[in-house]
Design a protein around this motif. Sequence first.
Motif, PDB file in Angstrom:
ATOM      1  N   VAL A 208       9.377  35.450 -18.980  1.00 22.04           N
ATOM      2  CA  VAL A 208       8.795  34.287 -19.660  1.00 22.04           C
ATOM      3  C   VAL A 208       9.417  34.204 -21.049  1.00 22.04           C
ATOM      4  N   LEU A 209       9.905  33.019 -21.420  1.00 18.24           N
ATOM      5  CA  LEU A 209      10.559  32.842 -22.716  1.00 18.24           C
ATOM      6  C   LEU A 209       9.520  32.759 -23.829  1.00 18.24           C
ATOM      7  N   ILE A 210       9.675  33.618 -24.837  1.00 14.47           N
ATOM      8  CA  ILE A 210       8.806  33.581 -26.027  1.00 14.47           C
ATOM      9  C   ILE A 210       9.442  32.704 -27.094  1.00 14.47           C
ATOM     10  N   ASP A 211      10.695  32.949 -27.408  1.00 18.49           N
ATOM     11  CA  ASP A 211      11.449  32.071 -28.302  1.00 18.49           C
ATOM     12  C   ASP A 211      12.938  32.280 -28.054  1.00 18.49           C
ATOM     13  N   GLY A 212      13.745  31.312 -28.489  1.00 16.50           N
ATOM     14  CA  GLY A 212      15.181  31.336 -28.242  1.00 16.50           C
ATOM     15  C   GLY A 212      15.576  30.202 -27.304  1.00 16.50           C
ATOM     16  N   GLU A 213      16.662  30.400 -26.561  1.00 19.39           N
ATOM     17  CA  GLU A 213      17.138  29.381 -25.630  1.00 19.39           C
ATOM     18  C   GLU A 213      17.836  30.065 -24.463  1.00 19.39           C
TER      19      GLU A 213
ATOM     20  N   PRO B 156      20.283  23.844 -20.727  1.00 21.00           N
ATOM     21  CA  PRO B 156      19.609  24.906 -21.485  1.00 21.00           C
ATOM     22  C   PRO B 156      18.243  24.434 -21.992  1.00 21.00           C
ATOM     23  N   THR B 157      17.302  25.333 -22.082  1.00 19.58           N
ATOM     24  CA  THR B 157      15.965  24.987 -22.547  1.00 19.58           C
ATOM     25  C   THR B 157      15.476  25.993 -23.587  1.00 19.58           C
ATOM     26  N   ALA B 158      14.737  25.477 -24.555  1.00 17.89           N
ATOM     27  CA  ALA B 158      14.128  26.322 -25.586  1.00 17.89           C
ATOM     28  C   ALA B 158      12.610  26.222 -25.537  1.00 17.89           C
ATOM     29  N   GLN B 159      12.061  25.640 -24.464  1.00 16.05           N
ATOM     30  CA  GLN B 159      10.613  25.476 -24.359  1.00 16.05           C
ATOM     31  C   GLN B 159       9.939  26.828 -24.163  1.00 16.05           C
ATOM     32  N   ARG B 160       9.037  27.148 -25.055  1.00 14.22           N
ATOM     33  CA  ARG B 160       8.332  28.426 -24.975  1.00 14.22           C
ATOM     34  C   ARG B 160       7.414  28.426 -23.753  1.00 14.22           C
ATOM     35  N   GLY B 161       7.453  29.532 -23.005  1.00 15.54           N
ATOM     36  CA  GLY B 161       6.606  29.651 -21.831  1.00 15.54           C
ATOM     37  C   GLY B 161       7.315  29.371 -20.525  1.00 15.54           C
ATOM     38  N   VAL B 162       8.572  28.852 -20.558  1.00 18.83           N
ATOM     39  CA  VAL B 162       9.285  28.656 -19.300  1.00 18.83           C
ATOM     40  C   VAL B 162       9.560  30.013 -18.671  1.00 18.83           C
ATOM     41  N   TYR B 163       9.647  30.040 -17.359  1.00 15.64           N
ATOM     42  CA  TYR B 163       9.710  31.320 -16.663  1.00 15.64           C
ATOM     43  C   TYR B 163      10.810  31.305 -15.611  1.00 15.64           C
ATOM     44  N   ALA B 164      11.192  32.499 -15.175  1.00 17.25           N
ATOM     45  CA  ALA B 164      12.245  32.653 -14.179  1.00 17.25           C
ATOM     46  C   ALA B 164      12.153  34.046 -13.596  1.00 17.25           C
TER      47      ALA B 164
ATOM     48  N   SER C 236      20.829  33.134 -11.638  1.00 17.72           N
ATOM     49  CA  SER C 236      21.102  33.966 -12.814  1.00 17.72           C
ATOM     50  C   SER C 236      20.464  33.323 -14.035  1.00 17.72           C
ATOM     51  N   LEU C 237      20.239  34.121 -15.058  1.00 13.27           N
ATOM     52  CA  LEU C 237      19.637  33.632 -16.296  1.00 13.27           C
ATOM     53  C   LEU C 237      20.413  34.238 -17.468  1.00 13.27           C
ATOM     54  N   ARG C 238      20.825  33.358 -18.392  1.00 11.53           N
ATOM     55  CA  ARG C 238      21.616  33.815 -19.529  1.00 11.53           C
ATOM     56  C   ARG C 238      21.020  33.251 -20.817  1.00 11.53           C
ATOM     57  N   ALA C 239      21.048  34.064 -21.869  1.00 12.59           N
ATOM     58  CA  ALA C 239      20.595  33.605 -23.189  1.00 12.59           C
ATOM     59  C   ALA C 239      21.728  32.848 -23.859  1.00 12.59           C
ATOM     60  N   THR C 240      21.474  31.611 -24.266  1.00 14.01           N
ATOM     61  CA  THR C 240      22.493  30.835 -24.975  1.00 14.01           C
ATOM     62  C   THR C 240      22.354  30.992 -26.488  1.00 14.01           C
ATOM     63  N   LYS C 241      21.201  31.484 -26.909  1.00 16.68           N
ATOM     64  CA  LYS C 241      20.956  31.828 -28.313  1.00 16.68           C
ATOM     65  C   LYS C 241      20.185  33.139 -28.337  1.00 16.68           C
ATOM     66  N   PRO C 242      20.116  33.819 -29.474  1.00 18.71           N
ATOM     67  CA  PRO C 242      19.281  35.022 -29.526  1.00 18.71           C
ATOM     68  C   PRO C 242      17.873  34.691 -29.043  1.00 18.71           C
ATOM     69  N   SER C 243      17.377  35.447 -28.073  1.00 23.45           N
ATOM     70  CA  SER C 243      16.125  35.096 -27.412  1.00 23.45           C
ATOM     71  C   SER C 243      15.233  36.314 -27.241  1.00 23.45           C
ATOM     72  N   ARG C 244      13.932  36.006 -27.144  1.00 21.97           N
ATOM     73  CA  ARG C 244      12.919  37.053 -26.917  1.00 21.97           C
ATOM     74  C   ARG C 244      12.106  36.632 -25.690  1.00 21.97           C
ATOM     75  N   LEU C 245      11.971  37.562 -24.722  1.00 21.06           N
ATOM     76  CA  LEU C 245      11.269  37.252 -23.489  1.00 21.06           C
ATOM     77  C   LEU C 245      10.202  38.289 -23.176  1.00 21.06           C
ATOM     78  N   PHE C 246       9.139  37.839 -22.520  1.00 17.03           N
ATOM     79  CA  PHE C 246       8.114  38.731 -21.981  1.00 17.03           C
ATOM     80  C   PHE C 246       8.530  39.081 -20.559  1.00 17.03           C
ATOM     81  N   VAL C 247       8.553  40.368 -20.232  1.00 20.01           N
ATOM     82  CA  VAL C 247       9.029  40.844 -18.939  1.00 20.01           C
ATOM     83  C   VAL C 247       7.894  41.590 -18.250  1.00 20.01           C
ATOM     84  N   LEU C 248       7.577  41.143 -17.008  1.00 21.60           N
ATOM     85  CA  LEU C 248       6.504  41.754 -16.218  1.00 21.60           C
ATOM     86  C   LEU C 248       7.083  42.193 -14.886  1.00 21.60           C
ATOM     87  N   PRO C 249       6.855  43.451 -14.472  1.00 18.73           N
ATOM     88  CA  PRO C 249       7.370  43.890 -13.169  1.00 18.73           C
ATOM     89  C   PRO C 249       6.886  42.975 -12.047  1.00 18.73           C
TER      90      PRO C 249
END
Length: 472
Positions: free
Chosen positions: A51-56, A72-80, A98-111
């Motif tokens: 889940v995207l916290i911030d970035g793109e 590319p999306t910078a919407q907070r809360g989008v998931y993959a 695949s998922l790639r960061a286009t800018k410095p990004s912070r994500l929440f990761v859940l198993p």
Amino acid sequence: MISTDVLRELFLFEKLDEGQLEWLAAHGEERDFDAGELILRQGDPAACFFVLIDGEIVMITETPSGPVAMSPTAQRGVYAGATSAYLGDRAPETYGHSLRATKPSRLFVLPAKKYGMMVGEWFPMAVHLLDGVRLGGLAQRELIDRRQRLTALGTITAGLTHELNNPAASAVRAVGELRDKIRTARRQLAALAEDGISAGQLRALIDLQEGCTDKTAALPSRSPLEISDAEDELGDALEEAGVADGWELAPPLVAAGFTATGMEKVREAVGEEHLSGATHWLAAAIEINQMLNEVTDATERISSLLASAKQYSQMDRAPYQTVDVRELLDSTLTMFRGKIPPGISLATDYDPELPPIPGYAGELNQVWTNLIHNALDAMEGTGILTVRTRLEHDTTALIEICDTGPGVPEQLRERIFEPFFTTKAVGEGTGLGLDISFRIVAGRHGGDLRMESAPGDTRFQVRLPLTEIPAP
């Protein structure tokens, strides 16, 4: 451990209670990714839910014809990631993208297992609803995609066969008449030989016929009235010279540039005694040549149509290549030629300065097909279809498909690119044409597809980069 305050700010978790947020914080973690860093790879084991916290970030799907990148999306809360882990044993074992960061990004990761257990325990009814919607949506989309492809194929095939029918029928008719004319010309030559025409006179007559044939292409254009006057004048001259059926011989002779003064050349070539027979043979030989030209024109038209069909389908071509947009548009318009109603006129306005662009030619032809089809439907049989190209800022190719229909209502303009949304009557549209076109333009080519609409002037604008997009 990630803060529950951060999770609460994400739209995906905003309705969860404090206990649920604490559970997520305890079982997940926060990860940072640099610009350009690969977050997950298609085909790897589906181990985590992101889940995207911030970035793109940008999602990329590998296909047989190359990678397809979403916008590319910078919407907070989008998931993959392992989004279907709630299906348990029926969940895909690997990532489907695949998922790639286009800018410095912070994500929440859940198993993935924790995510699947959470959804199953917290929202048991939603699991059944989601599974039903997923299966129904896949089946519906597959069915509609198949039918849309068949419908598009039928439309193009009908237009192509209609266009092929005209030159083919012309060639068949000309060949049928050729048989009769050749038979008549043989008998006329035999009659001249029986009348004692010499070899030199026959050679002079043949040279005269070939001279008329060679000059046909260089003849100046004449109005129907001028042609009628010339035929009357030549018909009178033939009658005065004692040539039978002169009025029937005049039209083919005039079409070859033969005039009343030309009668003296025939008389000089064969003599007075052979004038009538020689003139009949000359008219027949000229008609034979004219019919051969008709057959040549018809077969060249058929070859041109088949070349356009090959260009449209991109047979025997590499999927990604440098293409001339004007050739692609012309080949698509050729496929539509038989389907354009008589009340709709076609105008093309191509920028000669527009250079070739890199792209998937077959997929771009699908875009032109969808946009032109929509434009024709919007005009309901009357109007002007305009296809225009322009060079923008020396970096972008602009292609516009314009129609003079009633336009798209203001309240619907934001929805026209949504999948399955259509303004057509039930059964007449699938709502996927513009969605597919947008994905091809934006995802496959890094371009943009927009619409500007007003009553009498609706424009779908495709913008494509002039330089090749680097592979993700």
